[in-house]
Design a protein around this motif. Structure first.
Motif, PDB file in Angstrom:
ATOM      1  N   ARG A   1      -8.497   4.950   8.698  1.00  9.43           N
ATOM      2  CA  ARG A   1      -7.411   5.398   7.802  1.00  9.43           C
ATOM      3  C   ARG A   1      -8.000   6.137   6.590  1.00  9.43           C
ATOM      4  NH1 ARG A   1      -1.856   3.172   6.321  1.00  9.43           N
ATOM      5  NH2 ARG A   1      -2.158   1.786   8.104  1.00  9.43           N
TER       6      ARG A   1
ATOM      7  N   LEU B   1       0.826  -1.211   0.000  1.00 10.02           N
ATOM      8  CA  LEU B   1       0.000   0.000   0.000  1.00 10.02           C
ATOM      9  C   LEU B   1       0.865   1.268   0.000  1.00 10.02           C
ATOM     10  CD1 LEU B   1      -2.858   1.314   0.519  1.00 10.02           C
ATOM     11  CD2 LEU B   1      -2.366   1.055   2.960  1.00 10.02           C
TER      12      LEU B   1
ATOM     13  N   SER C   1       3.009  -7.234   2.122  1.00 10.68           N
ATOM     14  CA  SER C   1       1.841  -6.629   2.776  1.00 10.68           C
ATOM     15  C   SER C   1       0.584  -6.896   1.946  1.00 10.68           C
ATOM     16  CB  SER C   1       2.114  -5.146   3.022  1.00 10.68           C
ATOM     17  OG  SER C   1       1.309  -4.698   4.075  1.00 10.68           O
TER      18      SER C   1
HETATM   19  O1  LIG Z   1       0.089   0.850   7.078  1.00 10.70           O
HETATM   20  C1  LIG Z   1       0.880   0.658   6.158  1.00 10.70           C
HETATM   21  O2  LIG Z   1       1.248   1.543   5.391  1.00 10.70           O
HETATM   22  C2  LIG Z   1       1.380  -0.714   5.979  1.00 10.70           C
HETATM   23  C3  LIG Z   1       0.547  -1.549   5.119  1.00 10.70           C
HETATM   24  C4  LIG Z   1      -0.555  -2.248   5.461  1.00 10.70           C
HETATM   25  C5  LIG Z   1      -1.033  -2.961   4.283  1.00 10.70           C
HETATM   26  C6  LIG Z   1      -0.018  -2.592   3.293  1.00 10.70           C
HETATM   27  O3  LIG Z   1       0.055  -2.972   2.135  1.00 10.70           O
HETATM   28  O4  LIG Z   1       0.876  -1.739   3.840  1.00 10.70           O
END
Ligand SMILES: O=C(O)CC1=CCC(=O)O1
Length: 261
Positions: free
Chosen positions: A133, A30, A95
């Motif tokens: 978020r 991300l 991630s």
């Molecule tokens: O919070 C972030 O930036 C880390 C993250 C969570 C999912 C991802 O792809 O990055």
């Protein structure tokens, strides 16, 4: 640099190494793009067909309006690999990229002969944390979140260097709509049950100081897959391919050699 026209979306992808070699596919996290793999790709031997792409809403790929679903993220790379005639790849996902790896392995095991689940999990965060978020991005923009994100991505050691600005710029310049859409895809994903049904060689990698997917969470996901092993990279946050590329590549190479790739 290439653009794959997949009909409803264009994906930016790149190939390095030997076009006839055993394929390795890298999927980003991300708020990043395929450049997070630069240091690892530079350290890999030239024998592999190394493919990288920018997830929808990231880098130079198209950015459709949100929301996105995990199904769409998986379908994107499924169609990309079909178009590039890739089979039996080692799929390395960081991630959300590691979530895509799990979804693709469940759906199309012919495309994935092994996975590297880097700093990822079957489920990351909660619906509420991702909704928060998204709300924060909508109200203050990515700039307002960038310092907190950097604390999760990197240890204080890297954050004390000028390199930090480069990665901070990457996240603040990410397309906001793509970032939001991807948060929504992560929020809606729980791969516990499907990933528990997987049997394939899998290397799970965690960073000792990862504030987003801590080592215990990564270890738990590794434990769902029959055929998995776990490796902890010390003195690293969420993005060890950037922060500890020597360790990362060494472990990746050991894994590739062990599975005869
Ligand atoms: O919070 C972030 O930036 C880390 C993250 C969570 C999912 C991802 O792809 O990055």
């Amino acid at each position: 640099m290439h653009m794959a026209d997949l009909g409803d979306i264009g994906l930016h992808w790149r190939e390095d190494g030997n076009p006839h070699g055993a394929p390795i596919v890298f999927a980003n996290s991300l708020g990043t793009d395929l450049r997070i793999w630069d240091k690892v790709v530079a350290r890999l031997p030239g024998q592999y067909r190394i493919l990288r792409y920018d997830m929808r809403g990231h880098g130079l790929s198209d950015c459709p309006p949100p929301p996105y679903s995990m199904g769409a993220l998986v379908r994107d790379v499924e169609r990309l690999l079909d178009q590039l005639e890739v089979r039996d790849a080692v799929f390395v996902g960081l991630s959300v990229g590691g979530m895509v790896a799990q979804g693709l392995a469940v759906k199309r095991l012919d495309l994935v002969r092994a996975m590297v689940l880097s700093n990822t999990a079957a489920k990351i965060g909660t619906k509420e944390t991702w909704e928060d978020r998204v709300a924060a991005v909508k109200s203050g923009g990515l700039e307002s979140l960038a310092d907190g994100i950097m604390e999760k991505w990197f240890t204080a050691e890297l954050r004390a260097t000028p390199e930090l600005r480069l990665w901070r710029n990457m996240v603040t310049r990410s397309p906001e709509q793509g970032y939001i859409g991807t948060c929504q895809a992560i929020a809606g994903t729980d791969f516990y049950t499907p990933t528990s049904g997987l049997t394939l060689p899998t290397l799970a990698i965690a960073g000792s100081e990862d504030g987003s997917t801590p080592p215990d969470l990564v270890r738990e996901t590794a434990g769902l897959v029959r055929g998995s092993e776990f490796h902890l990279i010390r003195r690293s946050g969420h993005i060890p391919c950037v922060e500890r590329p020597d360790d990362y590549t060494e472990r990746l190479m050991e894994f590739l050699t062990a599975i005869g790739h």
